[in-house]
Design a protein around this motif. Structure first.
Motif, PDB file in Angstrom:
ATOM      1  N   LEU A  35       0.835  -1.195   0.000  1.00 54.97           N
ATOM      2  CA  LEU A  35       0.000   0.000   0.000  1.00 54.97           C
ATOM      3  C   LEU A  35       0.873   1.249   0.000  1.00 54.97           C
ATOM      4  N   ASN A  36       0.298   2.337  -0.497  1.00 55.25           N
ATOM      5  CA  ASN A  36       1.002   3.616  -0.426  1.00 55.25           C
ATOM      6  C   ASN A  36      -0.007   4.758  -0.347  1.00 55.25           C
ATOM      7  N   GLY A  37       0.479   5.940   0.032  1.00 57.72           N
ATOM      8  CA  GLY A  37      -0.382   7.124   0.074  1.00 57.72           C
ATOM      9  C   GLY A  37      -1.205   7.184   1.348  1.00 57.72           C
ATOM     10  N   ASP A  38      -2.366   7.817   1.254  1.00 61.75           N
ATOM     11  CA  ASP A  38      -3.242   8.040   2.397  1.00 61.75           C
ATOM     12  C   ASP A  38      -4.363   7.014   2.414  1.00 61.75           C
ATOM     13  N   LEU A  39      -4.608   6.443   3.582  1.00 69.34           N
ATOM     14  CA  LEU A  39      -5.761   5.565   3.741  1.00 69.34           C
ATOM     15  C   LEU A  39      -6.924   6.388   4.288  1.00 69.34           C
ATOM     16  N   LEU A  40      -7.414   7.318   3.431  1.00 69.30           N
ATOM     17  CA  LEU A  40      -8.680   7.998   3.692  1.00 69.30           C
ATOM     18  C   LEU A  40      -9.760   7.113   3.061  1.00 69.30           C
ATOM     19  N   PHE A  41     -10.922   7.661   2.724  1.00 73.25           N
ATOM     20  CA  PHE A  41     -11.972   6.763   2.240  1.00 73.25           C
ATOM     21  C   PHE A  41     -11.553   6.022   0.973  1.00 73.25           C
ATOM     22  N   LEU A  60      -9.879 -11.418  -2.822  1.00 70.54           N
ATOM     23  CA  LEU A  60      -8.849 -12.455  -2.875  1.00 70.54           C
ATOM     24  C   LEU A  60      -9.441 -13.772  -3.357  1.00 70.54           C
ATOM     25  N   GLU A  61      -8.636 -14.524  -4.105  1.00 63.25           N
ATOM     26  CA  GLU A  61      -9.094 -15.833  -4.561  1.00 63.25           C
ATOM     27  C   GLU A  61      -9.423 -16.722  -3.370  1.00 63.25           C
ATOM     28  N   ASP A  62     -10.303 -17.699  -3.613  1.00 64.63           N
ATOM     29  CA  ASP A  62     -10.784 -18.543  -2.521  1.00 64.63           C
ATOM     30  C   ASP A  62      -9.677 -19.329  -1.838  1.00 64.63           C
ATOM     31  N   ASP A  63      -8.591 -19.634  -2.572  1.00 61.44           N
ATOM     32  CA  ASP A  63      -7.546 -20.468  -1.977  1.00 61.44           C
ATOM     33  C   ASP A  63      -6.499 -19.667  -1.209  1.00 61.44           C
ATOM     34  N   VAL A  64      -6.627 -18.329  -1.176  1.00 60.39           N
ATOM     35  CA  VAL A  64      -5.673 -17.510  -0.421  1.00 60.39           C
ATOM     36  C   VAL A  64      -5.993 -17.613   1.068  1.00 60.39           C
ATOM     37  N   GLU A  65      -4.990 -17.984   1.858  1.00 59.80           N
ATOM     38  CA  GLU A  65      -5.183 -18.201   3.286  1.00 59.80           C
ATOM     39  C   GLU A  65      -4.504 -17.140   4.145  1.00 59.80           C
ATOM     40  N   LEU A  66      -3.481 -16.497   3.610  1.00 56.24           N
ATOM     41  CA  LEU A  66      -2.768 -15.468   4.363  1.00 56.24           C
ATOM     42  C   LEU A  66      -2.621 -14.229   3.489  1.00 56.24           C
ATOM     43  N   ALA A  67      -2.931 -13.059   4.043  1.00 61.39           N
ATOM     44  CA  ALA A  67      -2.790 -11.798   3.314  1.00 61.39           C
ATOM     45  C   ALA A  67      -1.870 -10.885   4.103  1.00 61.39           C
ATOM     46  N   VAL A  68      -0.791 -10.457   3.457  1.00 62.99           N
ATOM     47  CA  VAL A  68       0.184  -9.568   4.087  1.00 62.99           C
ATOM     48  C   VAL A  68      -0.059  -8.155   3.574  1.00 62.99           C
ATOM     49  N   LEU A  69      -0.394  -7.238   4.472  1.00 61.79           N
ATOM     50  CA  LEU A  69      -0.550  -5.827   4.112  1.00 61.79           C
ATOM     51  C   LEU A  69       0.736  -5.095   4.483  1.00 61.79           C
ATOM     52  N   ASP A  70       1.436  -4.583   3.472  1.00 62.04           N
ATOM     53  CA  ASP A  70       2.661  -3.817   3.714  1.00 62.04           C
ATOM     54  C   ASP A  70       2.288  -2.337   3.810  1.00 62.04           C
ATOM     55  N   LEU A  71       2.304  -1.797   5.017  1.00 65.23           N
ATOM     56  CA  LEU A  71       1.848  -0.432   5.291  1.00 65.23           C
ATOM     57  C   LEU A  71       2.982   0.579   5.378  1.00 65.23           C
ATOM     58  N   ARG A  72       4.195   0.181   5.055  1.00 70.86           N
ATOM     59  CA  ARG A  72       5.335   1.057   5.317  1.00 70.86           C
ATOM     60  C   ARG A  72       5.335   2.323   4.475  1.00 70.86           C
ATOM     61  N   ARG A  73       4.634   2.322   3.334  1.00 72.47           N
ATOM     62  CA  ARG A  73       4.617   3.516   2.488  1.00 72.47           C
ATOM     63  C   ARG A  73       3.354   4.348   2.678  1.00 72.47           C
ATOM     64  N   THR A  74       2.478   3.974   3.593  1.00 69.99           N
ATOM     65  CA  THR A  74       1.269   4.762   3.826  1.00 69.99           C
ATOM     66  C   THR A  74       1.615   5.989   4.659  1.00 69.99           C
ATOM     67  N   ASP A  75       1.013   7.125   4.292  1.00 67.00           N
ATOM     68  CA  ASP A  75       1.283   8.381   4.979  1.00 67.00           C
ATOM     69  C   ASP A  75       0.327   8.621   6.138  1.00 67.00           C
ATOM     70  N   GLN A  76      -0.939   8.249   5.950  1.00 66.28           N
ATOM     71  CA  GLN A  76      -1.950   8.498   6.976  1.00 66.28           C
ATOM     72  C   GLN A  76      -2.929   7.338   7.000  1.00 66.28           C
ATOM     73  N   VAL A  77      -3.147   6.783   8.178  1.00 67.32           N
ATOM     74  CA  VAL A  77      -4.139   5.720   8.358  1.00 67.32           C
ATOM     75  C   VAL A  77      -5.274   6.309   9.178  1.00 67.32           C
ATOM     76  N   SER A  78      -6.400   6.581   8.515  1.00 69.68           N
ATOM     77  CA  SER A  78      -7.519   7.267   9.159  1.00 69.68           C
ATOM     78  C   SER A  78      -8.298   6.320  10.058  1.00 69.68           C
ATOM     79  N   GLU A  79      -9.206   6.895  10.836  1.00 68.92           N
ATOM     80  CA  GLU A  79     -10.054   6.096  11.713  1.00 68.92           C
ATOM     81  C   GLU A  79     -10.946   5.159  10.898  1.00 68.92           C
TER      82      GLU A  79
END
Length: 608
Positions: free
Chosen positions: A350-356, A369-388
């Motif tokens: 992910l990158n940028g702002d997590l606004l709406f 995600l496809e039905d066979d996906v069991e683990l999802a890794v969210l890489d938040l290191r490039r996000t600038d703002q994580v809103s409520e």
């Protein structure tokens, strides 16, 4: 998995449906017999994703929601200066059908009240073989992304009973605001108000305005940015008539209502909202529509003050873990299991702002995600703002994933998002795994996959040196002969086993525990390269680097190793050259496999 946004819309639809205030519009007889329980919500993003709940395909007439679109067409045809000479851009503070005309000139206050809307309609002329109204209808259809039609029954009823609008048109003609016979203008105006739409149509029309005049589904540009800017500005100050101030305060988006029960709201650069519910309040606006817009603005942080930045997808890249392995050296059996099942673990950068808008694209990616996906890794290191709202939707997404037997994993520098997710209601059970590096998160996923699809032997706690994958090409007798030349050593957590710059000190065979290797980064900080576990080796690559150690190797927890020292190797070369050659061939094969792995990973890391 259902999107958390879809789940949220279903929840508020059920709650707001309990409102019983207001009554459907009855001044026009053809509109009086509508079902007051009709209620639909549609939310369309600027990249064309639509969320719907309720009666979103029930048709009704567009009524005054037509006004901004006709006004935009007039601006596109004639330009601001010509249109401004006929209709002003000032809020009137009056209801939709008041006579708000400037003293002396007769110029209507704005294009959202009926007098201004009649004026805007009078400015649309025939062109290209199409009548003025056909051009209006074509414009509405382009906004909606499908061909719209007119309810002749409502049109005839409006024409018969629209006495106040007829009076307004003749008054405008007396001031020469309408320059010709007002009768055709009234017919076109009543027809435009009688165009049939549904909630889905209106959400796409609103999203087209939000998308700077380009339809997010068809990709067609309907209006240029200049007219869009003017239309949204007037909608913000005047679209809700004498309720505009309360609307701006509580909703904070350009909006427009219609007496058939529709409401639209536009958040530029992000989303278009449409609600349909016939019961109206004293201002002529849908009671449930207003409540929905207020609730969404508050919960999704859509008010223009909070959502001031242009929305765009937060997804930088998405791929499975086979494209960027952790760097842990695995034996052949484990590598085969990961190749076969690596698609079950997905990395989303992910990158940028997590606004709406950013939040919507994030949870959409998780939901799709496809039905066979069991683990999802969210890489938040490039996000600038994580809103409520991002945290709230992510908490819902995590719960939905858990219910489906999936696991969410985070990559973040400080663990703050993982900590925040634990504070949300229903966040029971184990915490969200959070790692400072993607490599560590992928290592976690690989181990989970090996636990599920491999055997315990693929994640052993102890590996005798004779069973090391590096010595696999040798027969048992040769492996045992080498083991007899080695020295056992033990290290505690954090101990430096080999430091960068040291001369070649031998080959280290890990029999238990893990070690991590780091190298100096461009600004002197340490950069983690990989993690090695039981059965793996290190130290031999120094022979290819001027006999100098290129990395620093530290123990991660308690570690046991067997060391074939430089002296032992020299002795072996003299006493048993055949075995020495066999050893070097085995180590070369192992090193080649590692280099091939690093080259594959580097191809993906280039974008970092």
């Amino acid at each position: 998995m259902e999107s958390p946004i879809q789940s949220y819309l279903r929840q508020i639809h059920a709650e707001i449906a309990q409102l019983r205030d207001g009554k459907p519009y009855s001044t026009i007889p053809a509109m009086a017999n509508v079902d007051p329980d009709n209620f639909g919500i549609a939310l369309a993003t600027v990249d064309g994703k639509v969320y719907e709940v309720g009666d979103t395909r029930e048709e009704f007439t567009i009524q005054s929601i037509s006004k901004p679109f006709t006004y935009g067409l007039a601006l596109e045809d004639l330009g601001d200066e010509v249109v401004d000479a006929k209709v002003d851009v000032e809020p009137s503070g009056d209801s939709f059908n008041e006579i708000s005309l400037a003293e002396g000139t007769g110029r209507p206050a704005n294009a959202m009240i009926n007098a201004g809307a009649l004026t805007a309609t009078s400015l649309i002329k025939g062109s290209g073989g199409q009548s003025g109204f056909k051009r209006i209808l074509s414009t509405y259809s382009a906004f909606a992304g499908r061909q719209l039609s007119v309810s002749e029954r409502v049109y005839e009823s409006e024409l018969k009973h629209g006495h106040r609008n007829t009076a307004l048109a003749h008054l405008l003609r007396s001031f020469n605001i309408i320059e010709d016979d007002p009768a055709p203008v009234l017919e076109d105006y009543f027809r435009q108000c009688s165009v049939l739409v549904n909630c889905l149509d209106l959400s796409i029309m609103a999203a087209t305005l939000a998308n700077a005049g380009r339809n997010p589904l068809s990709g067609k540009r309907v209006l240029e940015i200049g007219p869009v800017e003017r239309v949204l500005s007037v909608m913000m100050t005047s679209g809700m008539y004498d309720d505009a101030g309360a609307w701006i305060s509580s909703v904070g988006m350009p909006g427009k209502s219609g007496v058939a029960g529709g409401i639209i709201a536009v958040l530029p650069g992000q989303v278009g909202l449409a609600v349909y519910s016939p019961p109206l309040d004293e201002h002529g606006s849908s009671v449930r529509g207003l409540a929905t817009a207020q609730r969404l603005s508050r919960d999704m942080e859509l008010h223009f003050v909070r959502a001031a930045r242009t929305g765009r997808s937060a997804i930088l890249a998405a791929y499975d873990v086979t494209e960027t392995p952790s760097g842990i050296r695995r034996n052949d059996e484990a590598a085969d299991v990961l190749r076969a099942n690596g698609g079950r673990a997905r990395v989303i950068e992910l990158n940028g702002d997590l606004l709406f808008a950013g939040t919507e694209s994030m949870v959409r990616e998780l939901s799709d995600l496809e039905d066979d996906v069991e683990l999802a890794v969210l890489d938040l290191r490039r996000t600038d703002q994580v809103s409520e709202v991002a945290l709230r939707m992510l908490a819902l997404a995590r719960q939905g994933m858990a219910d489906a037997g999936r696991e969410l994993v985070l990559v973040e520098t400080d663990g703050s998002v993982a900590a925040s997710l634990e504070e949300y209601p229903g966040a029971d059970g184990p915490g969200v795994p959070s790692f400072a590096t993607r490599s560590a998160a992928v290592e976690y996923c690989e181990n989970r996959l090996l636990e599920r699809y491999g055997t315990q032997l693929l994640l052993p706690d102890h590996v005798p040196v004779t069973a090391s994958p590096a010595l696999a090409p040798l027969d048992v007798a040769d492996a045992e002969a080498l083991a007899a030349l080695m020295t056992a050593k033990q290290y505690d957590d954090g101990d430096v086993i080999r430091r960068v710059g040291l001369r070649f000190g031998g080959v280290y065979f890990i029999t238990s525990g893990k070690v991590s290797s780091t190298s100096p980064g461009p600004t002197a900080e340490r950069v983690k390269l990989n993690t090695l576990s039981a059965g793996m080796t290190f130290g031999e690559l120094a022979l290819g680097s001027g006999s100098r150690q290129e990395t620093t190797v530290r123990a991660v927890g308690a570690v046991g190793v067997m060391v074939l020292s430089a002296e032992a190797i020299t002795e072996l070369e003299g006493s048993n050259p055949r075995l020495a050659i066999a050893l070097w061939k085995a180590l070369t094969r192992d090193a080649y496999t590692r280099v091939e792995h690093y080259l594959r990973e580097s191809a993906v890391r280039i974008r970092e």
